[in-house]
Every structure is written in C-alpha cells, then in structure tokens.
Design a protein around this motif. Structure first.
Motif, PDB file in Angstrom:
ATOM      1  N   ILE A  62      31.672 -31.780  -7.940  1.00 60.46           N
ATOM      2  CA  ILE A  62      33.022 -31.858  -8.495  1.00 60.46           C
ATOM      3  C   ILE A  62      33.535 -30.452  -8.766  1.00 60.46           C
ATOM      4  CG2 ILE A  62      32.766 -34.149  -9.482  1.00 60.46           C
ATOM      5  CD1 ILE A  62      32.362 -32.770 -12.222  1.00 60.46           C
ATOM      6  N   GLU A  63      34.839 -30.367  -8.903  1.00 63.00           N
ATOM      7  CA  GLU A  63      35.490 -29.094  -9.190  1.00 63.00           C
ATOM      8  C   GLU A  63      36.535 -29.308 -10.278  1.00 63.00           C
ATOM      9  OE1 GLU A  63      37.135 -29.033  -5.405  1.00 63.00           O
ATOM     10  OE2 GLU A  63      35.293 -28.452  -4.402  1.00 63.00           O
ATOM     11  N   ILE A  64      36.603 -28.368 -11.200  1.00 65.53           N
ATOM     12  CA  ILE A  64      37.638 -28.387 -12.224  1.00 65.53           C
ATOM     13  C   ILE A  64      38.508 -27.166 -11.999  1.00 65.53           C
ATOM     14  CG2 ILE A  64      38.176 -28.294 -14.682  1.00 65.53           C
ATOM     15  CD1 ILE A  64      35.397 -29.458 -15.250  1.00 65.53           C
TER      16      ILE A  64
ATOM     17  N   GLN B 155      41.795 -29.086 -22.915  1.00 67.41           N
ATOM     18  CA  GLN B 155      41.423 -30.271 -22.151  1.00 67.41           C
ATOM     19  C   GLN B 155      40.451 -29.934 -21.022  1.00 67.41           C
ATOM     20  OE1 GLN B 155      44.610 -32.879 -21.205  1.00 67.41           O
ATOM     21  NE2 GLN B 155      43.225 -34.486 -20.603  1.00 67.41           N
ATOM     22  N   LYS B 156      40.616 -28.774 -20.405  1.00 67.58           N
ATOM     23  CA  LYS B 156      39.700 -28.355 -19.338  1.00 67.58           C
ATOM     24  C   LYS B 156      38.314 -28.035 -19.915  1.00 67.58           C
ATOM     25  CE  LYS B 156      42.722 -28.505 -15.946  1.00 67.58           C
ATOM     26  NZ  LYS B 156      42.574 -29.233 -14.706  1.00 67.58           N
ATOM     27  N   ALA B 157      38.274 -27.402 -21.102  1.00 72.61           N
ATOM     28  CA  ALA B 157      36.997 -27.123 -21.764  1.00 72.61           C
ATOM     29  C   ALA B 157      36.297 -28.428 -22.146  1.00 72.61           C
ATOM     30  CB  ALA B 157      37.222 -26.253 -22.997  1.00 72.61           C
ATOM     31  N   MET B 158      37.074 -29.411 -22.616  1.00 69.89           N
ATOM     32  CA  MET B 158      36.515 -30.718 -22.966  1.00 69.89           C
ATOM     33  C   MET B 158      35.932 -31.404 -21.725  1.00 69.89           C
ATOM     34  SD  MET B 158      37.152 -34.311 -22.812  1.00 69.89           S
ATOM     35  CE  MET B 158      38.735 -34.232 -22.074  1.00 69.89           C
ATOM     36  N   LEU B 159      36.647 -31.298 -20.605  1.00 71.06           N
ATOM     37  CA  LEU B 159      36.149 -31.891 -19.358  1.00 71.06           C
ATOM     38  C   LEU B 159      34.814 -31.276 -18.941  1.00 71.06           C
ATOM     39  CD1 LEU B 159      39.096 -32.327 -16.814  1.00 71.06           C
ATOM     40  CD2 LEU B 159      37.586 -34.094 -17.726  1.00 71.06           C
ATOM     41  N   ALA B 160      34.708 -29.960 -19.042  1.00 69.78           N
ATOM     42  CA  ALA B 160      33.464 -29.279 -18.672  1.00 69.78           C
ATOM     43  C   ALA B 160      32.296 -29.803 -19.516  1.00 69.78           C
ATOM     44  CB  ALA B 160      33.616 -27.772 -18.818  1.00 69.78           C
ATOM     45  N   LYS B 161      32.512 -29.960 -20.806  1.00 74.53           N
ATOM     46  CA  LYS B 161      31.455 -30.477 -21.694  1.00 74.53           C
ATOM     47  C   LYS B 161      31.129 -31.929 -21.353  1.00 74.53           C
ATOM     48  CE  LYS B 161      32.434 -27.495 -25.619  1.00 74.53           C
ATOM     49  NZ  LYS B 161      32.968 -27.416 -26.983  1.00 74.53           N
TER      50      LYS B 161
ATOM     51  N   ALA C 239      29.111 -32.130 -18.185  1.00 79.10           N
ATOM     52  CA  ALA C 239      27.737 -31.695 -18.483  1.00 79.10           C
ATOM     53  C   ALA C 239      26.963 -32.824 -19.155  1.00 79.10           C
ATOM     54  CB  ALA C 239      27.748 -30.446 -19.360  1.00 79.10           C
ATOM     55  N   SER C 240      27.606 -33.570 -20.046  1.00 81.16           N
ATOM     56  CA  SER C 240      26.932 -34.688 -20.717  1.00 81.16           C
ATOM     57  C   SER C 240      26.591 -35.816 -19.749  1.00 81.16           C
ATOM     58  CB  SER C 240      27.792 -35.219 -21.871  1.00 81.16           C
ATOM     59  OG  SER C 240      28.853 -36.032 -21.397  1.00 81.16           O
ATOM     60  N   LEU C 241      27.272 -35.843 -18.607  1.00 79.21           N
ATOM     61  CA  LEU C 241      27.006 -36.859 -17.583  1.00 79.21           C
ATOM     62  C   LEU C 241      26.008 -36.360 -16.528  1.00 79.21           C
ATOM     63  CD1 LEU C 241      30.640 -38.233 -17.041  1.00 79.21           C
ATOM     64  CD2 LEU C 241      28.805 -39.226 -18.424  1.00 79.21           C
TER      65      LEU C 241
ATOM     66  N   TYR D  57      30.627 -27.878  -9.952  1.00 79.33           N
ATOM     67  CA  TYR D  57      29.497 -28.550 -10.591  1.00 79.33           C
ATOM     68  C   TYR D  57      28.775 -29.423  -9.557  1.00 79.33           C
ATOM     69  CZ  TYR D  57      31.753 -27.285 -14.979  1.00 79.33           C
ATOM     70  OH  TYR D  57      32.324 -26.591 -16.007  1.00 79.33           O
ATOM     71  N   ILE D  58      27.504 -29.685  -9.819  1.00 74.14           N
ATOM     72  CA  ILE D  58      26.709 -30.541  -8.944  1.00 74.14           C
ATOM     73  C   ILE D  58      25.797 -31.429  -9.792  1.00 74.14           C
ATOM     74  CG2 ILE D  58      24.803 -28.894  -8.647  1.00 74.14           C
ATOM     75  CD1 ILE D  58      24.724 -29.815  -5.671  1.00 74.14           C
ATOM     76  N   LYS D  59      25.497 -32.595  -9.256  1.00 69.18           N
ATOM     77  CA  LYS D  59      24.554 -33.512  -9.897  1.00 69.18           C
ATOM     78  C   LYS D  59      23.679 -34.122  -8.820  1.00 69.18           C
ATOM     79  CE  LYS D  59      24.321 -37.749 -12.669  1.00 69.18           C
ATOM     80  NZ  LYS D  59      25.116 -38.736 -13.425  1.00 69.18           N
ATOM     81  N   SER D  60      22.385 -34.117  -9.047  1.00 73.41           N
ATOM     82  CA  SER D  60      21.474 -34.780  -8.135  1.00 73.41           C
ATOM     83  C   SER D  60      21.561 -36.281  -8.385  1.00 73.41           C
ATOM     84  CB  SER D  60      20.040 -34.298  -8.364  1.00 73.41           C
ATOM     85  OG  SER D  60      19.154 -35.020  -7.522  1.00 73.41           O
ATOM     86  N   LEU D  61      21.706 -37.047  -7.316  1.00 76.04           N
ATOM     87  CA  LEU D  61      21.797 -38.503  -7.449  1.00 76.04           C
ATOM     88  C   LEU D  61      20.448 -39.179  -7.293  1.00 76.04           C
ATOM     89  CD1 LEU D  61      25.076 -39.176  -5.452  1.00 76.04           C
ATOM     90  CD2 LEU D  61      24.790 -38.984  -7.929  1.00 76.04           C
ATOM     91  N   ARG D  62      19.453 -38.396  -6.938  1.00 76.01           N
ATOM     92  CA  ARG D  62      18.105 -38.954  -6.740  1.00 76.01           C
ATOM     93  C   ARG D  62      17.115 -38.198  -7.613  1.00 76.01           C
ATOM     94  NH1 ARG D  62      18.159 -39.830  -0.204  1.00 76.01           N
ATOM     95  NH2 ARG D  62      20.102 -41.019  -0.212  1.00 76.01           N
TER      96      ARG D  62
END
Length: 180
Positions: A118-120, A130-136, A139-141, A174-179
């Motif tokens: 994803i990209e912000i 609001q952009k800082a809140m999105l980043a946090k 990260a929580s996800l 940002y990146i998240k591993s799905l596996r």
C-alpha cells in the motif's frame, strides 16, 4: 449487520455504481485537500466503472446499504495492492475499514499473492493528522514501512498528474506478508 461482498457490476444498479463512486470521491476530497486542493476528484466515474468491470472492488454494506469500498489490484507476480479505501464518514469506528482490508488481503491470497503493498500519499512539508493516523493504523494491521518516494518517481506513468499537486508530496510505501 456489516457484510463484505465482491462487487459484480452485473448485479449493481446504475444508482449503486454512482453511490459507490461518490463515497470514494467524497472520502478523498476530504482527506487530500492539502495535496490536491478543493474539489479534488480521485478517480472519474468511467475509470471506476472499469475497476468494477475488472472485478477489483469489494463493497461493505451495513444493513444492506453500501457504506464503503476498496479496490484490489495485482502489482506483480507476488504482490497485490489495495487502494481507494473508503467508508462513509458517519460510519467510522465500526471496523468497516478493517473488514474491507481483510477482504482485500483474502482476495489477493486466493489469487496467489505473497505480499500486500500500500501507499499513503502525503505532503512532504506538512504534517496532516489524518495521514499520521492512517500510518499508525496500517502498522497495527501488520503493514511495515518500507520507504518514501516522490510522487513523480513512484508513479512515472502519471507524471502529468504530479503537475496538479498544490504542495510537494511523496508516497510512504508499506508491505505486509500474507503468508507465515
């Protein structure tokens, strides 16, 4: 009750398509004023309809009424990304955004993706709460910050659009591993 469904353009009315599009436009107009100015339209209706035709959109419904959506697209052989995430302003805090992201991740995983990216987009010289809140929140996800890139360097094919920025902006990637 909140339900998430894969949008099928053949089963949506013209009114529903326009409603989904307007929800997205309103969400981005409200959150990207500092970047694009007033009256910003994130995506024209025709381009949004193309995403619907390509089965890229998941919808959220609350008691049957459309209250949000997300687009999921393939980036490369191993990665998908999501964007255009939106939830009706009056329905925030109910977990709808998280449910849409989970649906997007599940869709990507079923297609064989290993990663979700994803990209912000945010102003380079101004802190937008609001952009800082999105980043946090991302990260929580489970999304990890990778790098920041100037708009025109990341979206080379959209260089013309970069000329419409009213303030210098960059993408936080940002990146998240799905596996596991």
């Amino acid at each position: 009750m909140i339900t998430i469904e894969h949008a099928n353009i053949n089963y949506l009315t013209k009114q529903e398509i326009e409603q989904i599009h307007q929800l997205m436009v309103q969400a981005y107009a409200a959150t990207e004023t500092e970047i694009w100015g007033d009256n910003y339209v994130r995506m024209e209706l025709d381009a949004f309809i193309d995403l619907l035709k390509n089965s890229c959109i998941q919808l959220a419904r609350l008691h049957g009424k459309i209250v949000g959506s997300i687009a999921t697209t393939q980036i490369d052989k191993e990665s998908y990304g999501f964007g255009l995430l939106n939830v009706h302003a009056s329905k925030g805090g109910k977990g709808i955004g998280k449910m849409l992201i989970e649906a997007s991740e599940s869709f990507a995983l079923k297609k064989g993706a290993k990663y979700m990216k994803i990209e912000i987009l945010r102003p380079s010289n101004l802190e937008v709460p609001q952009k800082a809140m999105l980043a946090k929140w991302y990260a929580s996800l489970g999304y990890e910050f990778v790098k920041s890139m100037r708009f025109e360097d990341l979206k080379v094919s959209q260089a013309e659009k970069a000329l419409k920025l009213i303030a210098p902006a960059h993408f936080d990637c940002y990146i998240k591993s799905l596996r596991p």
